[in-house]
Design an enzyme around this catalytic site. Structure first.
Site, PDB file in Angstrom:
ATOM      1  N   ASP A   1      -0.822   1.024   4.588  1.00 25.41           N
ATOM      2  CA  ASP A   1      -2.104   0.950   3.855  1.00 25.41           C
ATOM      3  C   ASP A   1      -2.467  -0.528   3.686  1.00 25.41           C
ATOM      4  O   ASP A   1      -1.823  -1.258   2.942  1.00 25.41           O
ATOM      5  CB  ASP A   1      -1.919   1.651   2.499  1.00 25.41           C
ATOM      6  CG  ASP A   1      -3.207   1.703   1.693  1.00 25.41           C
ATOM      7  OD1 ASP A   1      -4.126   0.941   1.984  1.00 25.41           O
ATOM      8  OD2 ASP A   1      -3.259   2.539   0.752  1.00 25.41           O
ATOM      9  N   HIS A   2      -3.555  -0.990   4.356  1.00 21.49           N
ATOM     10  CA  HIS A   2      -3.871  -2.423   4.340  1.00 21.49           C
ATOM     11  C   HIS A   2      -4.329  -2.905   2.970  1.00 21.49           C
ATOM     12  O   HIS A   2      -4.436  -4.107   2.719  1.00 21.49           O
ATOM     13  CB  HIS A   2      -4.914  -2.764   5.400  1.00 21.49           C
ATOM     14  CG  HIS A   2      -4.623  -4.077   6.083  1.00 21.49           C
ATOM     15  ND1 HIS A   2      -4.144  -5.167   5.381  1.00 21.49           N
ATOM     16  CD2 HIS A   2      -4.740  -4.454   7.380  1.00 21.49           C
ATOM     17  CE1 HIS A   2      -3.982  -6.175   6.231  1.00 21.49           C
ATOM     18  NE2 HIS A   2      -4.336  -5.776   7.445  1.00 21.49           N
ATOM     19  N   ARG A   3      -4.595  -1.971   2.077  1.00 19.78           N
ATOM     20  CA  ARG A   3      -4.964  -2.407   0.737  1.00 19.78           C
ATOM     21  C   ARG A   3      -3.733  -2.922  -0.002  1.00 19.78           C
ATOM     22  O   ARG A   3      -3.830  -3.786  -0.867  1.00 19.78           O
ATOM     23  CB  ARG A   3      -5.571  -1.265  -0.077  1.00 19.78           C
ATOM     24  CG  ARG A   3      -6.855  -0.702   0.523  1.00 19.78           C
ATOM     25  CD  ARG A   3      -7.280   0.567  -0.213  1.00 19.78           C
ATOM     26  NE  ARG A   3      -6.314   1.630  -0.045  1.00 19.78           N
ATOM     27  CZ  ARG A   3      -6.402   2.817  -0.656  1.00 19.78           C
ATOM     28  NH1 ARG A   3      -7.432   3.086  -1.437  1.00 19.78           N
ATOM     29  NH2 ARG A   3      -5.473   3.714  -0.459  1.00 19.78           N
TER      30      ARG A   3
END
Lengths: 325, 420, 347
Positions: free
Chosen positions: B392-394
């Site tokens: 998850d790039h967040r």
């Protein structure tokens, strides 16, 4: 259709056969004046007279041997044991004379006799009065062994047993004598050597007879609630065993539990399991399980006696185990 | 006609007897049923009887002489015969005409039972190690042309049972203590089949859609050389054989993942997007993606980092079995910190998985297979495995993800490092 | 003359006093039994045994078997026996060839080779078998008697057993039940003084075996089992009682066996003197001398008879030897009378 007690179904069978065939007679302890130790033969002495309903002394060897001799001479005796436990006293007469004389004589004789009485565990009768003799007699070539579980089966099978020309070991149960069930008013017979599917099912085959049939039907209800559909097969005849019906069932369900009242080692169920493996090994998705009594003499204590025997819980657990759930 | 007296067989086991004493001598008259000698057998000393009256013409066995059963002891001359002539005849070895006895007919035994059918040979390709499989499952596998060694067994002791074969081939197992899914059978050309979605499938569908829609997935792939693990696995399994434990490759992979996660806690986390919070864990609760009929379930093994390899194997097997039977406990369905998904058994080389929120990453593990690779400028064969991390790039940066993968690779290529 | 006819003759005219031909026939039958048993002994001890298992020889007790046959009424009477059964079977008319073939285990045997020495049956004449378990046949005898009474045909059941069987519970139970129900059962104890190796005085607290029958409310009597006419008289009296519905009787036939209990008995338990004394009471010798005194038989006739009998027994052995063994499928026949599954549906 009338609903009658198991004991009455047995009585009707004997009564009808004695009316039909004058060579049939009944003999045993207390069958006459006492009206039957368990009231199975109630009224029969008054109707058929002392020539055909005979009270015997407590002499199992003498009266079982007398019955066999009379059968060898062409009569059709019904010998009542007050309990199958007492047949151990005259085991020689049954094992050696009833079973063998036809073979030993090269086929010159037949022995058209029925031995009947209560078999198995009742209620707190103790270790000597609670024998399950199924395996003792089912091993023996020359005998036929029958065990009904309902009044309907009892009457139909007993009539055939009386007409049969071979010695029949007819296993009843004291605790089932008051069971009620529908029995046709018109006479009928049922075949020996044919098992009965009491409840069809898809997931597992439960093999049982006599008292265990009710127990397996209860277990089947519980299993249904858990999503498992059990087929309950009542053997009705232990020897000869209806292997065909059992094999066909297991070919569909692929799973089998044999439920019986005998001891674990060399008990009646063990012999059936062996027969099944010989036929259906490749159909099995799990080993054949057996639910039976514990390997101990029968205790008096009600609590211990109950624990010793198969139960609905034990059957349900065994089924779940072989269904891998 | 003279009567020959032979050594009688006086017991089942007797093969010879000894004449202990003669009570009569040659020339004496003898009566029928008279006892004329004593014979010692292996059991007792018994009298020898004659059955015909006459004269004892010839004694063939003296006192103390051992005679085999059936051989001549004496000859009696019966009425009208000359004892001397009989004796002469006997001594000339010309035994009086022996009774015509046809050789005993060999008892005809029952016909030999037909030779048992030779058991079917093990299917080609079956592993040399014994496979536990029920007779029914074996038969179905054979019918479907499935190699049993490729099927994972869920029965006791790892027994392969019917439902394992059926689920391997995509069909629903019986019995199921739950809803019976629609059978996926071949559709006739020109026909259509409409299947209603079960509750489970609907739930999975919704969750995955949300995951894909809301989570900015990115993917990183790395190849790992597995030879060291394979060697170690074989060695350990030899020692574990008597305990009945068999480690699988995924056990090593999962252990390496758990070890690596402790070194890279950024990936061992759960992300609460609304609150804007990332919770990182000091323990690894590993989710193990498990296929079940009609869908997917991810049981969670808590405290994975604290388990030995043997514990990993046993608890994984138990967890998966109960997951399939839908008998998971509450804590086994919640609070995963990382999930591993494997399609290696199916032979898939590489794939990407969808993250299970609120986890921040998931590792997709491919098949272990021999490949040609370059080492020290040479093309060599090595056993390789390709894994793909979805993150998850967040909550996770590319670099952090890469470092995790590098650690994972190093742990698997040198498994001793996991001992620390 | 065929053996069967001889046997029939030997049975004729019991109560009206036997005639010479009948007496001769009875002597002949005793001699035939003796010769058969002695030959059986020889055949048994030949190597490559053709006769196997147990074999109990009757030599010395012939008067009892022939006495029973003399009063036996074919068509309504039954006989049941222990395992020393060759003599009674021959006396009731069994073909010696079938009897020998049974010993040889051939399919031509009286029980098709499936019974052996201890299990001679000839049901068509009422011979309901020799039985192996000591005392096991006594209750069967009461059942045969029960059937006669049930049918009201005046038949009786001759139930024979040895002195050893008196000590089996089945004896006491059967005596009680037969007396209680007034069954036409003749309880005949062939007391040959020994139960296997145990003499009567070592196994029966009561030395007078007739007294062992007391307490069952029936006549009990000792009979000299070596004197044929005494045997016949005692049996006749008991039969009359039974046939007229007065119930059972217990007779002890005191006799002797010349051979061991069975083939494997080394006879250590008796002395030569005892045997010699017994041979003085050989029933065949006693009856022969009686007939000789009455001028019914002489040496020439005796020799003739002996030769005929020797030929009959020889023929029996040859027949047995030449007979086939049972076919393999015979293993499975005669176990049950019915086929299963079994329906007896006609209501």
């Amino acid at each position: 259709m009338p609903t009658i007690q198991f004991r009455e179904a047995l009585r009707q069978a004997m009564w009808e056969e004695m009316e039909r065939d004058p060579t049939v007679f009944l003999m045993g302890e207390e069958v006459g004046e006492y009206q039957g130790a368990y009231k199975v033969s109630e009224g029969m002495l008054a109707h058929f007279g002392p020539g055909r309903v005979l009270d015997t002394p407590i002499s199992e060897t003498a009266f079982s041997g007398l019955g066999i001799g009379a059968a060898m001479a062409g009569l059709r005796p019904i010998v009542e044991f007050m309990s199958w436990s007492f047949s151990l006293v005259c085991f020689d007469q049954l094992m050696n004379n009833a079973a063998n004389v036809r073979y030993m004589s090269g086929g010159q004789l037949k022995v058209p006799i029925v031995f009947r009485g209560g078999n198995g565990i009742a209620h707190q009768l103790g270790a000597t009065h609670s024998h399950r003799v199924d395996a003792l007699y089912s091993r023996v070539p020359g005998l036929v062994v029958v065990a009904p579980s309902t009044p309907y089966d009892a009457k139909g099978l007993l009539k055939t047993a009386i007409r049969c020309d071979d010695p029949v070991i007819f296993l009843e149960s004291e605790v089932m004598l008051s069971d009620r069930g529908e029995v046709p008013a018109e006479p009928y017979t049922l075949p020996l050597g044919v098992a009965d599917v009491k409840r069809p099912g898809r997931d597992v085959t439960l093999v049982c007879w006599s008292k265990m049939v009710k127990l397996c039907l209860k277990a089947a209800e519980e299993l249904a609630a858990a999503g498992l559909d059990a087929e309950v097969i009542d053997l009705r005849t232990l020897r000869p065993l209806d292997e065909g019906t059992l094999a066909a069932s297991i070919a569909r369900t692929h799973r089998c539990v044999v439920v019986d009242e005998d001891w674990p080692y060399c008990g009646m169920g063990a012999g059936i399991v062996e027969r099944l493996y010989a036929r259906v090994f490749d159909e099995l998705d799990a080993p054949i399980r057996r639910v039976c009594c514990e390997d101990v003499p029968v205790p008096y204590s009600h609590y211990l006696e109950a624990r010793m025997q198969p139960s609905v819980e034990k059957v349900v657990a065994a089924v779940k185990e072989i269904c891998y759930v | 006609m003279s009567a020959t007296i032979t050594m009688p067989q006086l017991s089942d086991t007797m093969v010879e007897g000894t004449v202990v004493k003669w009570h009569r001598k040659e020339g004496d008259a003898v009566k029928a049923n008279e006892e004329i000698a004593d014979i010692e057998t292996d059991k007792a000393t018994m009298p020898l009887e004659v059955f015909e009256a006459g004269v004892l013409a010839h004694i063939a066995a003296g006192e103390g002489q051992k005679v085999k059963v059936g051989e001549v002891i004496a000859v009696i001359a019966t009425a009208g015969e000359d004892p001397a002539a009989v004796k002469k005849q006997a001594m000339n070895g010309k035994a009086p005409a022996a009774e015509q006895t046809p050789s005993p007919a060999a008892p005809v035994g029952p016909p030999a039972p037909p030779a048992a059918a030779a058991p079917a040979p093990a299917p080609a390709g079956a592993s040399s190690q014994r496979i536990r499989i029920s007779p029914l499952a074996r038969r179905i596998a054979a019918e479907k042309g499935i190699d049993p060694s490729r099927i994972r067994g869920t029965g006791p002791g790892g027994r392969i049972v019917e439902r394992d074969v059926r689920s391997y081939s995509g069909a629903p197992p019986r019995p199921s203590a739950g809803p019976v899914p629609a059978t996926v059978s071949a559709i006739e050309p020109g026909q259509t089949q409409v299947v209603a979605m079960s509750k489970m499938r609907s739930a999975i569908a919704a969750a995955l859609q949300r995951s894909k829609q809301l989570i900015p997935h990115f993917y990183e792939t790395i190849d790992i050389e597995m030879d060291a693990v394979l060697r170690l696995r074989q060695k350990l399994n030899q020692r574990l054989e008597k305990q009945g434990v068999k480690l699988s490759i995924s056990d090593f992979v999962n252990k390496a993942v758990a070890t690596a996660l402790l070194e890279h806690p950024a990936l061992n986390a759960r992300f609460n997007a609304e609150a804007g919070q990332i919770t990182r864990y000091g323990d690894v609760n590993l989710g193990i993606a498990t296929a079940i009929p009609d869908g997917l379930i991810v049981p969670v093994l808590r405290g994975f980092n604290r388990l030995s390899l043997v514990e990993i194997r046993q608890r994984t097997a138990d967890l998966v079995e109960r997951a399939r039977a839908q008998r998971l406990k509450r804590e086994e369905q919640t609070e995963a910190t990382f999930t591993v998904s494997t399609l290696g058994a199916a032979g898939v080389r590489e794939f990407s998985a969808i993250i299970n929120p609120p986890e921040v990453a998931i590792l997709a593990v491919g098949a272990v297979e021999a490949r040609a690779v370059v080492r020290d400028g040479q093309v060599v064969a090595r056993t390789m495995m390709t894994v793909t991390l979805s993150a998850d790039h967040r909550a996770v940066d590319g670099a952090a993800a890469a470092e995790f993968l590098v650690t994972l690779k190093s742990l698997l290529e040198d498994p001793a490092l996991m001992l620390m | 003359m065929s053996v069967v006819n001889q046997a029939n003759e030997a049975q004729a005219a019991v109560t009206t006093g036997a005639q010479a031909p009948v007496m001769l026939a009875r002597l002949r039958m005793m001699m035939l039994i003796r010769r058969f048993e002695e030959r059986t002994y020889q055949e048994y001890t030949k190597p490559g045994q053709r006769i196997g298992g147990f074999c109990h020889l009757y030599s010395g007790q012939e008067a009892v078997a022939v006495g029973v046959a003399a009063v036996f009424q074919k068509g309504r009477d039954y006989l049941i026996n222990a395992y020393r059964d060759h003599g009674h079977s021959l006396a009731l008319g069994m073909d010696p060839r079938a009897a020998m073939a049974e010993l040889f285990g051939r399919s031509t045997g009286c029980s098709k080779g499936k019974g052996g020495s201890m299990h001679y049956f000839q049901v068509e004449v009422g011979n309901m078998g020799g039985h192996g378990i000591v005392g096991g046949q006594i209750p069967l005898g009461t059942g045969l008697a029960f059937a006669c009474r049930y049918r009201k045909n005046g038949g009786v059941a001759f139930t024979l057993f040895g002195d050893g069987a008196l000590n089996q519970g089945s004896f006491a139970e059967s005596m009680n039940l037969a007396s209680l129900w007034k069954l036409p059962c003749l309880f005949i104890c062939e007391n040959n003084g020994m139960a296997m190796g145990t003499q009567v005085h070592r196994s029966s607290a009561e030395a007078d075996l007739a007294r062992r029958g007391m307490g069952f409310a029936m006549p009990c009597r000792n009979v000299n089992g070596n004197v044929l006419d005494e045997v016949i008289e005692a049996l006749g009296e008991a039969c009359d009682r039974a046939r007229s519905g007065q119930g059972p009787s217990y007779l002890v036939m005191n006799t002797y066996r010349f051979r061991g209990h069975s083939m494997s008995d080394p006879l250590k338990y008796r002395t030569r003197d005892e045997l010699e004394r017994a041979k003085q009471q050989d029933p065949i010798v006693l009856y022969r001398e009686k007939l000789r005194k009455q001028g019914i038989v002489n040496d020439e006739m005796l020799e003739d008879m002996e030769q005929q009998i020797a030929a009959i027994v020889d023929e029996a052995v040859q027949f047995a030897n030449a007979s086939p063994h049972p076919e393999p499928q015979e293993l499975f026949t005669d176990v049950l009378a019915e086929q299963y599954p079994l329906s007896k549906g006609d209501v």
